[in-house]
Design a protein around this motif. Structure first.
Motif, PDB file in Angstrom:
ATOM      1  N   GLY A  96       0.796  -1.219   0.000  1.00  0.00           N
ATOM      2  CA  GLY A  96       0.000   0.000   0.000  1.00  0.00           C
ATOM      3  C   GLY A  96       0.828   1.268   0.000  1.00  0.00           C
ATOM      4  O   GLY A  96       0.280   2.350  -0.188  1.00  0.00           O
ATOM      5  N   PHE A  97       2.125   1.162   0.231  1.00  0.00           N
ATOM      6  CA  PHE A  97       2.986   2.348   0.199  1.00  0.00           C
ATOM      7  C   PHE A  97       4.443   1.902   0.160  1.00  0.00           C
ATOM      8  O   PHE A  97       4.767   0.748   0.477  1.00  0.00           O
ATOM      9  CB  PHE A  97       2.736   3.270   1.398  1.00  0.00           C
ATOM     10  CG  PHE A  97       3.148   2.706   2.738  1.00  0.00           C
ATOM     11  CD1 PHE A  97       4.367   3.051   3.306  1.00  0.00           C
ATOM     12  CD2 PHE A  97       2.313   1.846   3.442  1.00  0.00           C
ATOM     13  CE1 PHE A  97       4.756   2.537   4.540  1.00  0.00           C
ATOM     14  CE2 PHE A  97       2.685   1.330   4.683  1.00  0.00           C
ATOM     15  CZ  PHE A  97       3.906   1.678   5.230  1.00  0.00           C
ATOM     16  N   GLU A 133       6.414  -0.323   3.083  1.00  0.00           N
ATOM     17  CA  GLU A 133       5.564  -1.219   3.867  1.00  0.00           C
ATOM     18  C   GLU A 133       6.293  -2.536   4.138  1.00  0.00           C
ATOM     19  O   GLU A 133       7.259  -2.899   3.453  1.00  0.00           O
ATOM     20  CB  GLU A 133       4.246  -1.493   3.137  1.00  0.00           C
ATOM     21  CG  GLU A 133       3.207  -2.128   4.057  1.00  0.00           C
ATOM     22  CD  GLU A 133       1.914  -2.520   3.352  1.00  0.00           C
ATOM     23  OE1 GLU A 133       1.101  -3.201   3.997  1.00  0.00           O
ATOM     24  OE2 GLU A 133       1.735  -2.165   2.179  1.00  0.00           O
ATOM     25  N   ASP A 192       1.199  -1.260  -4.908  1.00  0.00           N
ATOM     26  CA  ASP A 192       1.067   0.193  -5.026  1.00  0.00           C
ATOM     27  C   ASP A 192       2.097   0.833  -4.102  1.00  0.00           C
ATOM     28  O   ASP A 192       2.005   0.698  -2.877  1.00  0.00           O
ATOM     29  CB  ASP A 192      -0.344   0.631  -4.651  1.00  0.00           C
ATOM     30  CG  ASP A 192      -0.492   2.141  -4.599  1.00  0.00           C
ATOM     31  OD1 ASP A 192       0.212   2.816  -5.376  1.00  0.00           O
ATOM     32  OD2 ASP A 192      -1.300   2.652  -3.797  1.00  0.00           O
ATOM     33  N   ASP A 228      -3.704   4.495  -8.473  1.00  0.00           N
ATOM     34  CA  ASP A 228      -3.419   3.347  -7.618  1.00  0.00           C
ATOM     35  C   ASP A 228      -4.204   2.103  -8.028  1.00  0.00           C
ATOM     36  O   ASP A 228      -3.694   0.983  -7.988  1.00  0.00           O
ATOM     37  CB  ASP A 228      -3.734   3.684  -6.157  1.00  0.00           C
ATOM     38  CG  ASP A 228      -2.949   4.880  -5.644  1.00  0.00           C
ATOM     39  OD1 ASP A 228      -1.960   5.268  -6.291  1.00  0.00           O
ATOM     40  OD2 ASP A 228      -3.321   5.426  -4.589  1.00  0.00           O
ATOM     41  N   GLU A 267      -5.696  -1.556  -2.927  1.00  0.00           N
ATOM     42  CA  GLU A 267      -4.498  -0.730  -3.091  1.00  0.00           C
ATOM     43  C   GLU A 267      -3.816  -0.353  -1.787  1.00  0.00           C
ATOM     44  O   GLU A 267      -2.643   0.016  -1.800  1.00  0.00           O
ATOM     45  CB  GLU A 267      -4.834   0.540  -3.871  1.00  0.00           C
ATOM     46  CG  GLU A 267      -5.675   1.540  -3.088  1.00  0.00           C
ATOM     47  CD  GLU A 267      -6.219   2.666  -3.942  1.00  0.00           C
ATOM     48  OE1 GLU A 267      -6.313   3.790  -3.425  1.00  0.00           O
ATOM     49  OE2 GLU A 267      -6.561   2.428  -5.110  1.00  0.00           O
ATOM     50  N   CYS A 268      -4.519  -0.418  -0.681  1.00  0.00           N
ATOM     51  CA  CYS A 268      -3.908  -0.067   0.606  1.00  0.00           C
ATOM     52  C   CYS A 268      -3.659  -1.288   1.472  1.00  0.00           C
ATOM     53  O   CYS A 268      -3.573  -1.180   2.703  1.00  0.00           O
ATOM     54  CB  CYS A 268      -4.775   0.942   1.345  1.00  0.00           C
ATOM     55  SG  CYS A 268      -4.758   2.581   0.591  1.00  0.00           S
ATOM     56  N   GLN A 277      -5.452  -2.321   5.019  1.00  0.00           N
ATOM     57  CA  GLN A 277      -6.533  -1.417   5.430  1.00  0.00           C
ATOM     58  C   GLN A 277      -7.905  -1.989   5.086  1.00  0.00           C
ATOM     59  O   GLN A 277      -8.912  -1.521   5.607  1.00  0.00           O
ATOM     60  CB  GLN A 277      -6.373  -0.026   4.795  1.00  0.00           C
ATOM     61  CG  GLN A 277      -5.398   0.849   5.524  1.00  0.00           C
ATOM     62  CD  GLN A 277      -5.532   2.326   5.222  1.00  0.00           C
ATOM     63  OE1 GLN A 277      -4.890   3.144   5.869  1.00  0.00           O
ATOM     64  NE2 GLN A 277      -6.344   2.710   4.254  1.00  0.00           N
ATOM     65  N   GLN A 334     -12.749   1.117   3.713  1.00  0.00           N
ATOM     66  CA  GLN A 334     -11.757   1.288   2.657  1.00  0.00           C
ATOM     67  C   GLN A 334     -12.395   1.835   1.378  1.00  0.00           C
ATOM     68  O   GLN A 334     -11.755   2.590   0.642  1.00  0.00           O
ATOM     69  CB  GLN A 334     -11.049  -0.027   2.372  1.00  0.00           C
ATOM     70  CG  GLN A 334      -9.979   0.045   1.296  1.00  0.00           C
ATOM     71  CD  GLN A 334      -8.875   1.050   1.586  1.00  0.00           C
ATOM     72  OE1 GLN A 334      -8.577   1.343   2.739  1.00  0.00           O
ATOM     73  NE2 GLN A 334      -8.277   1.605   0.543  1.00  0.00           N
ATOM     74  N   TYR A 363     -12.406   5.492   1.680  1.00  0.00           N
ATOM     75  CA  TYR A 363     -11.115   6.086   2.018  1.00  0.00           C
ATOM     76  C   TYR A 363     -10.581   6.933   0.865  1.00  0.00           C
ATOM     77  O   TYR A 363     -10.449   6.479  -0.264  1.00  0.00           O
ATOM     78  CB  TYR A 363     -10.121   4.966   2.349  1.00  0.00           C
ATOM     79  CG  TYR A 363      -8.724   5.416   2.685  1.00  0.00           C
ATOM     80  CD1 TYR A 363      -8.481   6.205   3.810  1.00  0.00           C
ATOM     81  CD2 TYR A 363      -7.652   5.041   1.900  1.00  0.00           C
ATOM     82  CE1 TYR A 363      -7.195   6.594   4.133  1.00  0.00           C
ATOM     83  CE2 TYR A 363      -6.362   5.420   2.213  1.00  0.00           C
ATOM     84  CZ  TYR A 363      -6.146   6.207   3.332  1.00  0.00           C
ATOM     85  OH  TYR A 363      -4.872   6.602   3.649  1.00  0.00           O
ATOM     86  N   LYS A 417      -5.449  11.444   8.993  1.00  0.00           N
ATOM     87  CA  LYS A 417      -5.732  10.047   9.300  1.00  0.00           C
ATOM     88  C   LYS A 417      -6.547   9.885  10.582  1.00  0.00           C
ATOM     89  O   LYS A 417      -7.260   8.892  10.734  1.00  0.00           O
ATOM     90  CB  LYS A 417      -4.432   9.248   9.419  1.00  0.00           C
ATOM     91  CG  LYS A 417      -3.507   9.336   8.219  1.00  0.00           C
ATOM     92  CD  LYS A 417      -4.162   8.902   6.927  1.00  0.00           C
ATOM     93  CE  LYS A 417      -3.166   8.911   5.774  1.00  0.00           C
ATOM     94  NZ  LYS A 417      -3.789   8.632   4.471  1.00  0.00           N
TER      95      LYS A 417
END
Length: 602
Positions: free
Chosen positions: A13-14, A17, A36, A175, A208-209, A212, A263, A266, A580
């Motif tokens: 997701g980033f 990670e 992603d 994403d 994509e996250c 989450q 999500q 989000y 957040k």
């Protein structure tokens, strides 16, 4: 024609990670692994690194933590890999991947998609002087620009897969495109299949996250259990656009209507006009249903024709920022912390004037743990421990250095109870601002390199989209009742998730029971939300610009709050620069409900 399914694992997701997802998802069995890595902040960091060293500027851990240890298993299982790991240097990322594959003696074909990076066209772009698409700001000084990237879509990814690619590496794409590209390839969806493209994009948005969607950042966080071994999401997408979300067996976390709904909301704006390069999505009627333990069904979305422009994000430098955290203990901890911070700025200000450096352009003091300013259902006891975050911006790094030095230098003249974690002193860092604008699709040249075979790709030209053409759902009406009304905190009635888009924050609110939604809608007005976040909004609550949207399918509301993040990302000196925690703040909002309904709450 029988319905066909494809299993896609959301593995990152980033950038940065945990690397635990890849082996977990390979063991679970998937057709695709999607990664992603990119965000606006990430692009600016990669751009600065690339400026210093032309060989870098991509997500190196995609090579070291994904391909190096797992390429053999990926090849053996026939799993396809799609990643936007290329950052600002996808060609170098592709070459690193090919070198590793050759070293391991594998027969995996690598495709690299380029065309998103527009920095080489800076002079022409600056001459056109586009304005910022949200705030209307003028084009920044081109000498300060670090990166310019158009957000590409999924069809180039699908084309690369059609050319036989096993691993597809992109630069900046939206994403969700890493998932949608796989769906287009597997199901043969075309540019005119708007509902299917919107549904595949929603699947990508949910994956994509990473975790989450499986209990990470979840309102009911205790239900997630062992988050040290949290399961990463698997989307099983059908050719009709519907899909299920699950996670590998034996992992922590949870997959529920709440986790998936959170999500879905989000980091979106208008849920009926979620604009992507391939389609404009409408998520308002999507229904989310629990099928069993850790298995949730998501119905298809609605779509409209693709827009005729790419969203383009430019990052540029605007001076420096710096700050740190200190703590105070004992009686009057908050007042002692405020006194300390005031005097740090007073002392630093005198030194600035002595050096003709001018005042700080922005300062920030946040007393974390001080008495609540949110009222109902929040603690207002006298805090005996407070953490003070103190920060500032200035055009000169030296001015930030002075602030950081005086933060330490005042340590013996402070009110009593000062504490801090010992370590290296904080340093000035660049302020990077985001500037978003639109680029006509015809102005972007996309190229696909499949192990040396170069292909020019022409994207769907799209058409202008008019949000005013959307039919909006009727707002939920209160049910007439003679029952006594009582108040309950929103958290008992709903889940919430918040995030950022530049200097905007969104807060999605999902009713735990459809019967609660009319009361939540009535209680959470733009005015009441503005008052709750007024201390964050530029200009205060009276200046708030808040949009409120209804998603009847998910029994949800989405709020979009403008100018609430102090610039957002690394342009901000707020403690929560990405919003957040805003959903958690809103969950204390009181909601009036019938007493009989309150009796059923747990």
């Amino acid at each position: 024609m029988p319905k066909k399914n494809v299993r896609i694992g959301g593995a990152s997701g980033f950038w940065g990670e945990s690397a635990m997802a890849t082996p977990q998802l390979l063991d679970a069995g998937v057709d695709y692994l999607v990664y992603d890595y990119l965000a606006e902040i990430t692009m600016s960091i990669m751009a600065r690194a690339h400026a210093k060293d032309p060989a870098v500027g991509y997500a190196g851990d995609f090579i070291s933590a994904v391909l190096k240890p797992h390429a053999r298993a990926i090849a053996a299982q026939g799993v396809k890999v799609i990643a936007n790991a290329g950052g600002v240097n996808p060609a170098a990322c592709g070459e690193a991947a090919r070198a590793l594959i050759q070293e391991q003696g594998l027969a995996l074909k690598v495709a690299v998609i380029t065309g998103d990076n527009l920095l080489a066209e800076l002079d022409a772009i600056a001459a056109g002087a586009p304005t910022e698409m949200f705030a209307g700001a003028a084009f920044p000084d081109k000498q300060k620009i670090a990166s310019i990237n158009a957000y590409l879509g999924a069809f180039p990814i699908a084309r690369a897969l059609a050319e036989g690619a096993d691993i597809v590496i992109t630069g900046r794409c939206v994403d969700s495109a890493v998932t949608l590209g796989a769906c287009i390839h597997e199901f043969g969806w075309s540019a005119s299949d708007h509902d299917l493209l919107a549904s595949g994009s929603l699947a990508g948005h949910l994956l994509e996250c990473g975790p989450q969607a499986t209990g990470g950042n979840y309102t009911d966080w205790e239900d997630a259990g062992d988050i040290s071994n949290i399961g990463y999401p698997i989307g099983t997408v059908s050719s009709d656009g519907s899909f299920t979300v699950t996670k590998p067996e034996g992992t922590g976390g949870c997959v529920t209507v709440g986790t998936v709904s959170e999500q879905m909301l989000y980091e979106i704006g208008d849920p009926q006009a979620y604009m992507l390069p391939d389609v404009v999505c409408d998520f308002s009627e999507v229904e989310i249903t629990q099928l069993g333990p850790d298995k949730v069904y998501v119905s298809p979305a609605r779509g409209y024709p693709a827009p005729d422009q790419y969203k383009t994000c430019l990052t540029y430098g605007e001076g420096f920022r710096g700050g740190t955290y200190v703590s105070f203990y004992g009686f009057d901890a908050a007042r002692k912390a405020q006194k300390f911070c005031d005097n740090v700025f007073a002392r630093a200000g005198k030194i600035l004037r002595g050096h003709n450096l001018g005042d700080y352009s922005e300062t920030s003091v946040e007393l974390i743990g001080a008495e609540s300013q949110f009222g109902d259902y929040a603690s207002d006891h006298q805090s005996r421990e407070v953490v003070a975050k103190i920060a500032a911006k200035h055009s000169e790094a030296a001015a930030i250095g002075i602030l950081l030095r005086e933060l330490t230098g005042l340590g013996l003249a402070t009110p009593p109870g000062l504490g801090s974690f010992s370590g290296a002193r904080a340093k000035p860092s660049p302020v990077v601002r985001l500037f978003s604008y639109l680029t006509p699709k015809h102005a972007v040249t996309i190229q696909i390199d499949v192990d040396g075979k170069l292909l020019e790709f022409t994207d769907n030209p799209g058409q202008p989209f008019n949000p005013a053409s959307i039919t909006r759902p009727a707002i939920p009406a209160l049910i007439e009742t003679s029952d006594e009304m009582v108040t309950a905190p929103l958290i008992q009635l709903a889940w919430a998730r918040s995030g950022d888009k530049g200097n905007k924050a969104n807060i999605g609110v999902i009713a735990r029971d459809p019967d609660y939604l009319p009361y939540i809608w009535a209680a959470l007005t733009p005015d009441s939300v503005a008052r709750r976040f007024g201390h964050f909004i530029d200009g205060g609550a009276a200046a708030a610009r808040i949009d409120k949207y209804y998603l009847p399918g998910a029994h949800a509301i989405n709020f979009l709050i403008d100018a609430v993040l102090g610039g957002g990302g690394v342009a901000s000196i707020r403690n929560d620069a990405q919003g957040k925690g805003y959903g958690q703040i809103l969950l204390a909002h009181p909601v009036a409900i019938p007493a009989a309904m309150a009796d059923k709450l747990t």
